[in-house]
Design a protein around this motif. Structure first.
Motif, PDB file in Angstrom:
ATOM      1  N   GLY A 192      -6.682   1.690  10.824  1.00 48.43           N
ATOM      2  CA  GLY A 192      -7.378   0.768   9.909  1.00 48.43           C
ATOM      3  C   GLY A 192      -6.381  -0.185   9.259  1.00 48.43           C
ATOM      4  N   HIS A 193      -5.268   0.380   8.747  1.00 47.53           N
ATOM      5  CA  HIS A 193      -4.201  -0.453   8.174  1.00 47.53           C
ATOM      6  C   HIS A 193      -3.671  -1.415   9.242  1.00 47.53           C
ATOM      7  CE1 HIS A 193      -3.457   3.233   5.442  1.00 47.53           C
ATOM      8  NE2 HIS A 193      -3.895   2.285   4.638  1.00 47.53           N
ATOM      9  N   GLY A 237       0.834  -1.203   0.000  1.00 49.31           N
ATOM     10  CA  GLY A 237       0.000   0.000   0.000  1.00 49.31           C
ATOM     11  C   GLY A 237       0.860   1.240   0.000  1.00 49.31           C
ATOM     12  N   THR A 238       0.176   2.373   0.005  1.00 47.04           N
ATOM     13  CA  THR A 238       0.874   3.651   0.027  1.00 47.04           C
ATOM     14  C   THR A 238       1.145   4.086   1.472  1.00 47.04           C
ATOM     15  OG1 THR A 238      -0.513   4.202  -1.872  1.00 47.04           O
ATOM     16  CG2 THR A 238       0.802   5.959  -0.985  1.00 47.04           C
ATOM     17  N   LEU A 280     -12.439   4.627   7.789  1.00 50.31           N
ATOM     18  CA  LEU A 280     -11.205   5.369   8.031  1.00 50.31           C
ATOM     19  C   LEU A 280     -10.276   5.265   6.816  1.00 50.31           C
ATOM     20  CD1 LEU A 280      -9.176   6.811   9.819  1.00 50.31           C
ATOM     21  CD2 LEU A 280      -8.783   4.675  11.037  1.00 50.31           C
ATOM     22  N   ASP A 309     -14.681   0.582  -1.935  1.00 50.76           N
ATOM     23  CA  ASP A 309     -13.384  -0.028  -2.236  1.00 50.76           C
ATOM     24  C   ASP A 309     -13.499  -1.123  -3.285  1.00 50.76           C
ATOM     25  OD1 ASP A 309     -11.649   1.317  -0.594  1.00 50.76           O
ATOM     26  OD2 ASP A 309     -11.745  -0.121   1.047  1.00 50.76           O
ATOM     27  N   LYS A 360      -1.052   8.546  -7.077  1.00 50.39           N
ATOM     28  CA  LYS A 360      -1.487   9.729  -6.330  1.00 50.39           C
ATOM     29  C   LYS A 360      -0.294  10.625  -6.006  1.00 50.39           C
ATOM     30  CE  LYS A 360      -4.121   6.355  -3.744  1.00 50.39           C
ATOM     31  NZ  LYS A 360      -4.171   5.706  -2.441  1.00 50.39           N
ATOM     32  N   SER A 405      -6.668   7.193   4.741  1.00 51.41           N
ATOM     33  CA  SER A 405      -5.539   8.128   4.866  1.00 51.41           C
ATOM     34  C   SER A 405      -5.938   9.516   4.353  1.00 51.41           C
ATOM     35  CB  SER A 405      -4.342   7.617   4.068  1.00 51.41           C
ATOM     36  OG  SER A 405      -3.911   6.391   4.572  1.00 51.41           O
ATOM     37  N   TYR A 451     -12.428  -0.811  -7.242  1.00 50.14           N
ATOM     38  CA  TYR A 451     -10.999  -0.569  -7.401  1.00 50.14           C
ATOM     39  C   TYR A 451     -10.187  -1.798  -7.012  1.00 50.14           C
ATOM     40  CZ  TYR A 451      -6.351   1.300  -6.538  1.00 50.14           C
ATOM     41  OH  TYR A 451      -4.997   1.495  -6.531  1.00 50.14           O
ATOM     42  N   GLU A 452     -10.523  -2.368  -5.861  1.00 51.72           N
ATOM     43  CA  GLU A 452      -9.747  -3.516  -5.368  1.00 51.72           C
ATOM     44  C   GLU A 452      -9.911  -4.728  -6.293  1.00 51.72           C
ATOM     45  OE1 GLU A 452      -7.509  -3.684  -3.039  1.00 51.72           O
ATOM     46  OE2 GLU A 452      -7.785  -1.658  -2.264  1.00 51.72           O
ATOM     47  N   ARG A 482      -5.106  -7.356   0.907  1.00 52.23           N
ATOM     48  CA  ARG A 482      -5.674  -6.021   0.729  1.00 52.23           C
ATOM     49  C   ARG A 482      -6.851  -5.888   1.691  1.00 52.23           C
ATOM     50  NH1 ARG A 482      -3.075  -1.996  -1.839  1.00 52.23           N
ATOM     51  NH2 ARG A 482      -4.964  -1.157  -2.738  1.00 52.23           N
ATOM     52  N   GLY A 483      -7.135  -4.650   2.086  1.00 50.06           N
ATOM     53  CA  GLY A 483      -8.253  -4.403   3.001  1.00 50.06           C
ATOM     54  C   GLY A 483      -9.476  -3.995   2.206  1.00 50.06           C
ATOM     55  N   LEU A 484     -10.622  -4.468   2.653  1.00 51.18           N
ATOM     56  CA  LEU A 484     -11.885  -4.065   2.002  1.00 51.18           C
ATOM     57  C   LEU A 484     -12.741  -3.338   3.020  1.00 51.18           C
ATOM     58  CD1 LEU A 484     -13.655  -6.736  -0.214  1.00 51.18           C
ATOM     59  CD2 LEU A 484     -12.675  -4.558  -0.909  1.00 51.18           C
ATOM     60  N   TYR A 492     -13.256   0.849  12.005  1.00 51.68           N
ATOM     61  CA  TYR A 492     -12.270   1.349  11.034  1.00 51.68           C
ATOM     62  C   TYR A 492     -12.793   1.333   9.604  1.00 51.68           C
ATOM     63  CZ  TYR A 492      -9.295   0.561  15.040  1.00 51.68           C
ATOM     64  OH  TYR A 492      -8.764   0.568  16.298  1.00 51.68           O
TER      65      TYR A 492
HETATM   66  P1  ADP Z   1      -3.491   2.210  -1.815  1.00 52.00           P
HETATM   67  O1  ADP Z   1      -2.628   0.978  -1.727  1.00 52.00           O
HETATM   68  O2  ADP Z   1      -4.652   2.040  -2.739  1.00 52.00           O
HETATM   69  O3  ADP Z   1      -2.708   3.476  -2.023  1.00 52.00           O
HETATM   70  P2  ADP Z   1      -3.657   2.444   1.074  1.00 52.00           P
HETATM   71  O4  ADP Z   1      -2.182   2.475   1.179  1.00 52.00           O
HETATM   72  O5  ADP Z   1      -4.380   3.547   1.805  1.00 52.00           O
HETATM   73  O6  ADP Z   1      -4.204   2.385  -0.393  1.00 52.00           O
HETATM   74  O7  ADP Z   1      -4.214   1.079   1.679  1.00 52.00           O
HETATM   75  C1  ADP Z   1      -3.651  -0.177   1.434  1.00 52.00           C
HETATM   76  C2  ADP Z   1      -4.737  -1.212   1.587  1.00 52.00           C
HETATM   77  O8  ADP Z   1      -5.338  -1.101   2.871  1.00 52.00           O
HETATM   78  C3  ADP Z   1      -5.892  -1.096   0.573  1.00 52.00           C
HETATM   79  O9  ADP Z   1      -6.338  -2.383   0.248  1.00 52.00           O
HETATM   80  C4  ADP Z   1      -6.957  -0.339   1.354  1.00 52.00           C
HETATM   81  O10 ADP Z   1      -8.256  -0.650   0.875  1.00 52.00           O
HETATM   82  C5  ADP Z   1      -6.738  -0.912   2.740  1.00 52.00           C
HETATM   83  N1  ADP Z   1      -7.216   0.005   3.785  1.00 52.00           N
HETATM   84  C6  ADP Z   1      -6.991   1.332   3.932  1.00 52.00           C
HETATM   85  N2  ADP Z   1      -7.633   1.820   5.000  1.00 52.00           N
HETATM   86  C7  ADP Z   1      -8.288   0.768   5.557  1.00 52.00           C
HETATM   87  C8  ADP Z   1      -9.170   0.632   6.670  1.00 52.00           C
HETATM   88  N3  ADP Z   1      -9.537   1.652   7.422  1.00 52.00           N
HETATM   89  N4  ADP Z   1      -9.664  -0.592   6.914  1.00 52.00           N
HETATM   90  C9  ADP Z   1      -9.324  -1.636   6.128  1.00 52.00           C
HETATM   91  N5  ADP Z   1      -8.535  -1.587   5.060  1.00 52.00           N
HETATM   92  C10 ADP Z   1      -8.017  -0.391   4.775  1.00 52.00           C
END
Ligand code: ADP
Length: 159
Positions: A15-16, A7-8, A125, A93, A40, A127, A96-97, A86-88, A122
């Motif tokens: 949440g992460h 992720g970023t 929630l 989401d 981004k 970023s 895209y996911e 990956r988080g859903l 979360y």
């Molecule tokens: P990306 O990789 O798209 O830039 P992020 O770095 O913010 O996005 O997030 C990495 C992963 O964690 C993604 O799958 C995103 O959906 C998931 N994620 C972000 N925030 C949360 C959260 N609050 N709860 C669960 N999963 C999350």
């Protein structure tokens, strides 16, 4: 078995970390992979995000925090890993996911994406919401760790 959570993390949130803790219970080792390239405009530099993630994850023993550039499937292969986490969150989401996971299948059939759902608190929630909240001087303590709050405040003060 090993898994990668890419992720970023701009910045990393509770949440992460919730997803990371769940993954750490499911897999022997989880690599939190901080992406250099993103479509981004980043708020924090790669080095800042990497340090923030290392500090946030330091209490979880089977986590490694590494940065990567290029395709996540190539990074997975270099690390002998076949699972991406990956988080859903809410429905938003999903599109895209799903397209990301399908693209990764197309690029590499042997790498699977596993989706984990966060605890309810979360679910909304993100970023981007945290960055806006920081810009507007909102209360951040329920959403990100103290060292991230400090970094956000410094960034806002610095313009
Ligand atoms: P990306 O990789 O798209 O830039 P992020 O770095 O913010 O996005 O997030 C990495 C992963 O964690 C993604 O799958 C995103 O959906 C998931 N994620 C972000 N925030 C949360 C959260 N609050 N709860 C669960 N999963 C999350």
């Amino acid at each position: 078995m090993k898994a990668i959570y890419p992720g970023t993390f701009d910045p990393i949130t509770f949440g992460h970390l919730n997803i990371l803790e769940k993954a750490a219970k499911m897999f022997d080792e989880v690599i939190l992979a901080v992406a250099d390239y993103t479509a981004k405009q980043n708020y924090f530099t790669l080095e800042e995000r990497l340090e923030q993630c290392k500090e946030a994850a330091k209490g979880i023993p089977n986590i490694k925090v590494i940065s990567f550039s290029g395709l996540v499937v190539d990074f997975a292969r270099q690390n002998n890993c076949r699972i991406l986490i990956r988080g859903l969150r809410a429905v938003s989401d999903f599109e895209y996911e799903l397209s990301l996971a399908l693209t990764n299948i197309k690029l590499s059939e042997d790498i699977e994406t596993v989706f984990l759902v966060p605890s309810l608190r979360y679910m909304y929630l993100s970023s981007s919401m945290i960055r806006q909240l920081a810009e507007l001087d909102g209360e951040l303590k329920d959403f990100v760790p103290p060292h991230v709050i400090k970094a956000l405040k410094e960034r806002v003060r610095g313009g």
